[in-house]
Design a protein around this motif. Structure first.
Motif, PDB file in Angstrom:
ATOM      1  N   ARG A  13       9.682 -15.157  -4.655  1.00 19.97           N
ATOM      2  CA  ARG A  13       8.731 -14.347  -3.895  1.00 19.97           C
ATOM      3  C   ARG A  13       7.698 -13.711  -4.823  1.00 19.97           C
ATOM      4  O   ARG A  13       6.499 -13.737  -4.554  1.00 19.97           O
ATOM      5  CB  ARG A  13       9.493 -13.262  -3.141  1.00 19.97           C
ATOM      6  N   ASP A  14       8.172 -13.155  -5.936  1.00 18.81           N
ATOM      7  CA  ASP A  14       7.270 -12.479  -6.866  1.00 18.81           C
ATOM      8  C   ASP A  14       6.349 -13.462  -7.577  1.00 18.81           C
ATOM      9  O   ASP A  14       5.215 -13.122  -7.887  1.00 18.81           O
ATOM     10  CB  ASP A  14       8.070 -11.670  -7.878  1.00 18.81           C
ATOM     11  N   LYS A  15       6.824 -14.688  -7.825  1.00 18.87           N
ATOM     12  CA  LYS A  15       5.961 -15.707  -8.433  1.00 18.87           C
ATOM     13  C   LYS A  15       4.801 -16.045  -7.497  1.00 18.87           C
ATOM     14  O   LYS A  15       3.691 -16.292  -7.952  1.00 18.87           O
ATOM     15  CB  LYS A  15       6.757 -16.966  -8.757  1.00 18.87           C
ATOM     16  N   ARG A  16       5.055 -16.043  -6.216  1.00 18.45           N
ATOM     17  CA  ARG A  16       3.999 -16.326  -5.251  1.00 18.45           C
ATOM     18  C   ARG A  16       2.982 -15.187  -5.215  1.00 18.45           C
ATOM     19  O   ARG A  16       1.797 -15.404  -5.009  1.00 18.45           O
ATOM     20  CB  ARG A  16       4.620 -16.524  -3.864  1.00 18.45           C
ATOM     21  N   ARG A  17       3.425 -13.976  -5.435  1.00 17.81           N
ATOM     22  CA  ARG A  17       2.555 -12.806  -5.335  1.00 17.81           C
ATOM     23  C   ARG A  17       1.824 -12.452  -6.624  1.00 17.81           C
ATOM     24  O   ARG A  17       1.107 -11.453  -6.666  1.00 17.81           O
ATOM     25  CB  ARG A  17       3.387 -11.597  -4.893  1.00 17.81           C
ATOM     26  N   THR A  18       1.991 -13.237  -7.681  1.00 18.59           N
ATOM     27  CA  THR A  18       1.357 -12.894  -8.954  1.00 18.59           C
ATOM     28  C   THR A  18      -0.155 -12.993  -8.887  1.00 18.59           C
ATOM     29  O   THR A  18      -0.847 -12.382  -9.697  1.00 18.59           O
ATOM     30  CB  THR A  18       1.837 -13.809 -10.088  1.00 18.59           C
ATOM     31  N   HIS A  19      -0.698 -13.720  -7.933  1.00 15.57           N
ATOM     32  CA  HIS A  19      -2.139 -13.916  -7.867  1.00 15.57           C
ATOM     33  C   HIS A  19      -2.844 -12.772  -7.162  1.00 15.57           C
ATOM     34  O   HIS A  19      -4.065 -12.705  -7.184  1.00 15.57           O
ATOM     35  CB  HIS A  19      -2.455 -15.238  -7.165  1.00 15.57           C
ATOM     36  N   TYR A  20      -2.093 -11.891  -6.503  1.00 13.12           N
ATOM     37  CA  TYR A  20      -2.701 -10.741  -5.840  1.00 13.12           C
ATOM     38  C   TYR A  20      -2.851  -9.634  -6.866  1.00 13.12           C
ATOM     39  O   TYR A  20      -1.903  -8.929  -7.180  1.00 13.12           O
ATOM     40  CB  TYR A  20      -1.839 -10.265  -4.671  1.00 13.12           C
ATOM     41  N   LYS A  21      -4.053  -9.496  -7.409  1.00 13.90           N
ATOM     42  CA  LYS A  21      -4.275  -8.504  -8.450  1.00 13.90           C
ATOM     43  C   LYS A  21      -5.442  -7.606  -8.057  1.00 13.90           C
ATOM     44  O   LYS A  21      -6.355  -8.033  -7.359  1.00 13.90           O
ATOM     45  CB  LYS A  21      -4.622  -9.184  -9.768  1.00 13.90           C
ATOM     46  N   ALA A  22      -5.409  -6.402  -8.516  1.00 16.72           N
ATOM     47  CA  ALA A  22      -6.554  -5.507  -8.337  1.00 16.72           C
ATOM     48  C   ALA A  22      -7.578  -5.843  -9.408  1.00 16.72           C
ATOM     49  O   ALA A  22      -7.241  -5.987 -10.581  1.00 16.72           O
ATOM     50  CB  ALA A  22      -6.115  -4.057  -8.475  1.00 16.72           C
ATOM     51  N   THR A  23      -8.835  -5.977  -9.003  1.00 16.10           N
ATOM     52  CA  THR A  23      -9.883  -6.303  -9.958  1.00 16.10           C
ATOM     53  C   THR A  23     -10.588  -5.022 -10.392  1.00 16.10           C
ATOM     54  O   THR A  23     -10.751  -4.080  -9.607  1.00 16.10           O
ATOM     55  CB  THR A  23     -10.915  -7.261  -9.344  1.00 16.10           C
ATOM     56  N   VAL A  24     -11.017  -5.008 -11.629  1.00 20.20           N
ATOM     57  CA  VAL A  24     -11.737  -3.862 -12.161  1.00 20.20           C
ATOM     58  C   VAL A  24     -13.194  -3.975 -11.720  1.00 20.20           C
ATOM     59  O   VAL A  24     -13.813  -5.019 -11.908  1.00 20.20           O
ATOM     60  CB  VAL A  24     -11.650  -3.842 -13.702  1.00 20.20           C
ATOM     61  N   PRO A  25     -13.748  -2.935 -11.102  1.00 18.93           N
ATOM     62  CA  PRO A  25     -15.146  -3.025 -10.665  1.00 18.93           C
ATOM     63  C   PRO A  25     -16.085  -3.071 -11.864  1.00 18.93           C
ATOM     64  O   PRO A  25     -15.858  -2.398 -12.873  1.00 18.93           O
ATOM     65  CB  PRO A  25     -15.356  -1.741  -9.862  1.00 18.93           C
ATOM     66  N   GLN A  26     -17.141  -3.890 -11.746  1.00 19.51           N
ATOM     67  CA  GLN A  26     -18.116  -3.979 -12.819  1.00 19.51           C
ATOM     68  C   GLN A  26     -19.070  -2.797 -12.732  1.00 19.51           C
ATOM     69  O   GLN A  26     -19.559  -2.457 -11.666  1.00 19.51           O
ATOM     70  CB  GLN A  26     -18.890  -5.283 -12.719  1.00 19.51           C
ATOM     71  N   ILE A  27     -19.338  -2.198 -13.871  1.00 23.20           N
ATOM     72  CA  ILE A  27     -20.191  -1.026 -13.938  1.00 23.20           C
ATOM     73  C   ILE A  27     -21.535  -1.435 -14.537  1.00 23.20           C
ATOM     74  O   ILE A  27     -21.591  -2.107 -15.564  1.00 23.20           O
ATOM     75  CB  ILE A  27     -19.549   0.081 -14.802  1.00 23.20           C
ATOM     76  N   ALA A  28     -22.608  -1.027 -13.874  1.00 25.69           N
ATOM     77  CA  ALA A  28     -23.961  -1.288 -14.366  1.00 25.69           C
ATOM     78  C   ALA A  28     -24.564   0.021 -14.866  1.00 25.69           C
ATOM     79  O   ALA A  28     -24.142   1.100 -14.464  1.00 25.69           O
ATOM     80  CB  ALA A  28     -24.823  -1.865 -13.256  1.00 25.69           C
ATOM     81  N   THR A  29     -25.551  -0.085 -15.745  1.00 30.00           N
ATOM     82  CA  THR A  29     -26.277   1.084 -16.222  1.00 30.00           C
ATOM     83  C   THR A  29     -27.714   0.972 -15.741  1.00 30.00           C
ATOM     84  O   THR A  29     -28.372  -0.042 -15.948  1.00 30.00           O
ATOM     85  CB  THR A  29     -26.239   1.146 -17.759  1.00 30.00           C
TER      86      THR A  29
END
Length: 65
Positions: A13-29
């Motif tokens: 089950r956990d191997k299937r869920r490894t692709h669900y990740k939180a992405t870091v938002p890109q910051i612009a200046t």
């Protein structure tokens, strides 16, 4: 109603869920103010709303008038 024939292990089950990740938002200046903000988003800086280096809304003018 469908039922699983075998129990799915926690590892499988956990191997299937490894692709669900939180992405870091890109910051612009911003080039004009130097303010950090999210891409494709307007941001407030000193009473003015900026988007792509241009002023969209100026709250300081309405307060003075």
């Amino acid at each position: 109603m469908a039922h699983p024939k075998r129990k799915i292990s926690k590892t499988r089950r956990d191997k299937r869920r490894t692709h669900y990740k939180a992405t870091v938002p890109q910051i612009a200046t911003d080039s004009t103010t130097g303010e950090a903000h999210l891409y494709h988003r307007a941001h407030w800086h000193e009473g003015k709303l900026y988007y792509r280096g241009n002023v969209l809304i100026d709250k300081t003018e309405t307060a003075e008038a």
